[in-house]
Design a protein around this motif. Structure first.
Motif, PDB file in Angstrom:
ATOM      1  N   GLY A  74     -13.648 -16.343   0.543  1.00 42.46           N
ATOM      2  CA  GLY A  74     -14.127 -15.203  -0.792  1.00 42.46           C
ATOM      3  C   GLY A  74     -13.245 -13.923  -0.753  1.00 42.46           C
ATOM      4  N   GLY A  75     -12.492 -13.885   0.467  1.00 49.96           N
ATOM      5  CA  GLY A  75     -11.688 -12.544   0.598  1.00 49.96           C
ATOM      6  C   GLY A  75     -12.347 -11.267   0.888  1.00 49.96           C
ATOM      7  N   ALA A  76     -11.564 -10.318   1.098  1.00 48.50           N
ATOM      8  CA  ALA A  76     -12.280  -9.085   1.271  1.00 48.50           C
ATOM      9  C   ALA A  76     -13.269  -8.672   0.108  1.00 48.50           C
ATOM     10  CB  ALA A  76     -11.108  -8.019   1.722  1.00 48.50           C
ATOM     11  N   HIS A 101      -7.329   3.100  -3.868  1.00 37.48           N
ATOM     12  CA  HIS A 101      -7.667   2.030  -4.695  1.00 37.48           C
ATOM     13  C   HIS A 101      -8.903   0.900  -4.220  1.00 37.48           C
ATOM     14  CE1 HIS A 101      -7.227  -1.158  -7.785  1.00 37.48           C
ATOM     15  NE2 HIS A 101      -7.287  -2.096  -6.827  1.00 37.48           N
ATOM     16  N   TRP A 102      -8.406   0.381  -2.944  1.00 36.48           N
ATOM     17  CA  TRP A 102      -9.373  -0.561  -2.532  1.00 36.48           C
ATOM     18  C   TRP A 102     -10.478   0.032  -1.906  1.00 36.48           C
ATOM     19  CZ3 TRP A 102      -8.665  -5.099  -3.933  1.00 36.48           C
ATOM     20  CH2 TRP A 102      -7.327  -5.681  -4.205  1.00 36.48           C
ATOM     21  N   ALA A 103     -10.719   1.445  -1.489  1.00 34.46           N
ATOM     22  CA  ALA A 103     -11.910   1.940  -1.012  1.00 34.46           C
ATOM     23  C   ALA A 103     -12.838   2.334  -2.494  1.00 34.46           C
ATOM     24  CB  ALA A 103     -11.369   3.558  -0.602  1.00 34.46           C
ATOM     25  N   THR A 150      -9.526   1.434   6.432  1.00 30.91           N
ATOM     26  CA  THR A 150      -8.462   2.026   7.599  1.00 30.91           C
ATOM     27  C   THR A 150      -7.007   2.051   7.197  1.00 30.91           C
ATOM     28  OG1 THR A 150      -8.435  -0.022   8.500  1.00 30.91           O
ATOM     29  CG2 THR A 150      -9.774   1.542   9.694  1.00 30.91           C
ATOM     30  N   ASN A 151      -6.548   1.359   6.310  1.00 26.74           N
ATOM     31  CA  ASN A 151      -5.255   1.291   5.891  1.00 26.74           C
ATOM     32  C   ASN A 151      -5.241   1.040   4.432  1.00 26.74           C
ATOM     33  OD1 ASN A 151      -2.317   0.999   6.715  1.00 26.74           O
ATOM     34  ND2 ASN A 151      -2.471  -0.800   5.561  1.00 26.74           N
ATOM     35  N   ASN A 152      -4.658   2.159   3.796  1.00 28.08           N
ATOM     36  CA  ASN A 152      -4.710   1.751   2.236  1.00 28.08           C
ATOM     37  C   ASN A 152      -3.383   1.390   1.576  1.00 28.08           C
ATOM     38  OD1 ASN A 152      -7.268   3.554   1.591  1.00 28.08           O
ATOM     39  ND2 ASN A 152      -6.091   4.746   2.892  1.00 28.08           N
ATOM     40  N   ALA A 194     -11.966  -8.185   7.191  1.00 28.30           N
ATOM     41  CA  ALA A 194     -10.352  -8.195   6.563  1.00 28.30           C
ATOM     42  C   ALA A 194     -10.151  -9.553   5.787  1.00 28.30           C
ATOM     43  CB  ALA A 194      -9.473  -8.067   7.864  1.00 28.30           C
ATOM     44  N   GLY A 195      -9.476  -9.589   4.902  1.00 24.35           N
ATOM     45  CA  GLY A 195      -8.941 -10.729   4.127  1.00 24.35           C
ATOM     46  C   GLY A 195      -7.793 -10.969   5.196  1.00 24.35           C
ATOM     47  N   ALA A 196      -7.460 -12.327   5.340  1.00 24.03           N
ATOM     48  CA  ALA A 196      -6.290 -12.794   6.173  1.00 24.03           C
ATOM     49  C   ALA A 196      -4.993 -12.620   5.816  1.00 24.03           C
ATOM     50  CB  ALA A 196      -6.839 -14.251   6.659  1.00 24.03           C
ATOM     51  N   GLN A 197      -4.867 -12.696   4.712  1.00 25.22           N
ATOM     52  CA  GLN A 197      -3.536 -13.001   4.267  1.00 25.22           C
ATOM     53  C   GLN A 197      -2.409 -11.895   4.372  1.00 25.22           C
ATOM     54  OE1 GLN A 197      -6.236 -12.525   2.542  1.00 25.22           O
ATOM     55  NE2 GLN A 197      -6.015 -11.491   0.588  1.00 25.22           N
ATOM     56  N   LYS A 198      -2.869 -10.871   5.081  1.00 21.82           N
ATOM     57  CA  LYS A 198      -1.924  -9.722   5.200  1.00 21.82           C
ATOM     58  C   LYS A 198      -1.538  -9.679   6.667  1.00 21.82           C
ATOM     59  CE  LYS A 198      -3.426  -7.501   1.227  1.00 21.82           C
ATOM     60  NZ  LYS A 198      -4.772  -7.180   0.677  1.00 21.82           N
TER      61      LYS A 198
HETATM   62  C1  LIG Z   1      -5.624  -6.888  -0.329  1.00 21.20           C
HETATM   63  C2  LIG Z   1      -6.983  -5.872  -0.060  1.00 21.20           C
HETATM   64  C3  LIG Z   1      -8.051  -6.402  -0.510  1.00 21.20           C
HETATM   65  C4  LIG Z   1      -8.488  -7.495  -1.146  1.00 21.20           C
HETATM   66  O1  LIG Z   1      -8.450  -8.671  -0.395  1.00 21.20           O
HETATM   67  P1  LIG Z   1      -8.681 -10.083  -0.913  1.00 21.20           P
HETATM   68  O2  LIG Z   1      -9.034 -10.963   0.331  1.00 21.20           O
HETATM   69  O3  LIG Z   1      -7.757 -10.406  -1.939  1.00 21.20           O
HETATM   70  O4  LIG Z   1     -10.221 -10.148  -1.545  1.00 21.20           O
HETATM   71  C5  LIG Z   1      -9.010  -5.336  -0.109  1.00 21.20           C
HETATM   72  N1  LIG Z   1      -9.104  -4.458   0.933  1.00 21.20           N
HETATM   73  C6  LIG Z   1      -7.728  -4.053   1.075  1.00 21.20           C
HETATM   74  C7  LIG Z   1      -7.490  -2.906   2.082  1.00 21.20           C
HETATM   75  C8  LIG Z   1      -6.679  -4.617   0.901  1.00 21.20           C
HETATM   76  O5  LIG Z   1      -5.480  -4.453   1.306  1.00 21.20           O
END
Ligand SMILES: *Cc1c(COP(=O)(O)O)cnc(C)c1O
Length: 361
Positions: A74-76, A101-103, A150-152, A194-198
């Motif tokens: 389901g992602g972050a 943005h994500w915040a 923590t990281n934007n 945390a979404g894993a893909q980073k």
């Molecule tokens: C990429 C990202 C998200 C979104 O992640 P998804 O796994 O695609 O939902 C959320 N928060 C931060 C800080 C991100 O970098």
């Protein structure tokens, strides 16, 4: 010529990990099956799950008696809803820090949970998100928790560990883009997602780490959305992303081989310094981020000329330096230099920045 992928996510995985996946893929641990085919009820997976969880907590310096880890899908983004749904049950009111943005997306989705109030207690709007706002330690209302990022990823700003205070209030963090990229005293946090893909694994896995004594079963929630139920079921209430957990496990071993978070952070500091130094030395390119708030992971930069930015991104790609286009919200360029990016990749980018500048004098 080596190709370097500067994408913000899905991002690079360590070359050693890719090689290991390739070797393991047809036959996982002599089972005669690929890891993509094994059952999530098998001892093979249970061992993988236990080891991955143990390695993660060990790397984070967290006591497995006190902390648990969920491996979810389901992602972050899904956690933007699940955290308030699970954890904002006393006051139905949470505090958020608007660092980008994500915040903002996290705050917006929390506000959609029925009956939830969301108060922005600090914002970086005044500096146009080029620095992180100070995290408040005193609050005028009762809150279930404070949420920070923590990281934007888009703005290229971050909170170093020293900028994260110990709070009386439970602290929740979206660490998607610097999870296990630098050292934190993780015990300051009550829940991290945390979404894993980073920085950890392919897309399809979301990690949630939480303090056990803060999370309780919610009978009104479907099991799939309830942290305590998922924890009890070892994240396998339904079919978990086995392959992603396996890759995360390999990445965790790779982090350990680099000296854990201490070693990884030293490498990341060196990479980030190399890139910021080359941007500072440049007359054409610049980072707009306040040096005190600079991310080690995502480095946005600009020439100040949109057409020239586009030309740079195109020319860089022709030099095998890929995915340097900035996020549409900020434009320009962005180099994401997560754990898996070697110093050589950053040096190649710096050399190309210099070359491009010389050609455009
Ligand atoms: C990429 C990202 C998200 C979104 O992640 P998804 O796994 O695609 O939902 C959320 N928060 C931060 C800080 C991100 O970098």
């Amino acid at each position: 010529m080596t190709t370097y992928n500067f994408a913000a996510g899905p991002a690079m995985l360590p070359v050693e990990v890719i090689a290991q996946i390739k070797a393991d893929l047809p036959d996982y641990k002599g089972s005669g099956m690929s890891v993509m085919e094994i059952s999530h009820r098998s001892p093979l997976y249970m061992d993988l799950y236990e080891e991955t969880k143990a390695d993660m907590l060990e790397i984070m310096g967290l006591d497995p008696e006190k902390y648990d880890v969920l491996f979810l899908q389901g992602g972050a983004t899904q956690q933007f809803t699940l955290v308030p749904l699970n954890q904002a049950r006393k006051f139905h009111r949470i505090a958020v820090v608007d660092s980008g943005h994500w915040a903002q997306r996290a705050a917006e989705d929390a506000g959609k949970v029925p009956g939830m109030s969301v108060d922005t207690v600090a914002t970086a709007k005044d500096n146009n998100y080029t620095a992180v706002p100070k995290i408040p330690v005193e609050f005028t209302h009762d809150y279930d928790y404070l949420h920070i990022t923590t990281n934007n990823t888009i703005m290229g700003t971050a909170y170093r560990d020293a900028a994260v205070p110990k709070l009386d209030l439970p602290l929740v963090a979206d660490m998607s883009s610097n999870f296990l990229g630098e050292q934190y005293d993780f015990s300051k946090f009550d829940l991290i997602y945390a979404g894993a893909q980073k920085n950890l694994a392919p897309a399809g896995l979301t990690v949630v780490v939480f303090k056990k004594d803060w999370v309780h079963k919610n009978d009104d929630l479907a099991g799939l959305f309830d942290y305590a139920t998922e924890a009890k079921k070892k994240s396998a209430l339904n079919t978990p992303p086995v392959f992603q957990v396996y890759v995360a496990g390999l990445v965790l071993k790779w982090i350990k081989s680099k000296g854990g978070l201490k070693g990884i952070e030293a490498l990341n500091q060196e990479k980030a310094k190399t890139l910021y130094d080359c941007l500072e030395a440049s007359d054409l390119f610049a980072s707009k981020v306040d040096p005190a708030s600079r991310s080690l992971m995502n480095v946005p930069f600009v020439t100040g000329d949109k057409e020239l930015d586009q030309e740079f991104v195109k020319a860089a790609a022709a030099h095998h330096l890929l995915n340097l286009k900035g996020h549409r919200l900020v434009g320009g360029m962005r180099a994401s230099i997560y754990n898996a990016m070697p110093l050589a990749g950053v040096q190649a980018l710096c050399d190309f920045i210099q070359e491009f500048e010389d050609q455009h004098k």
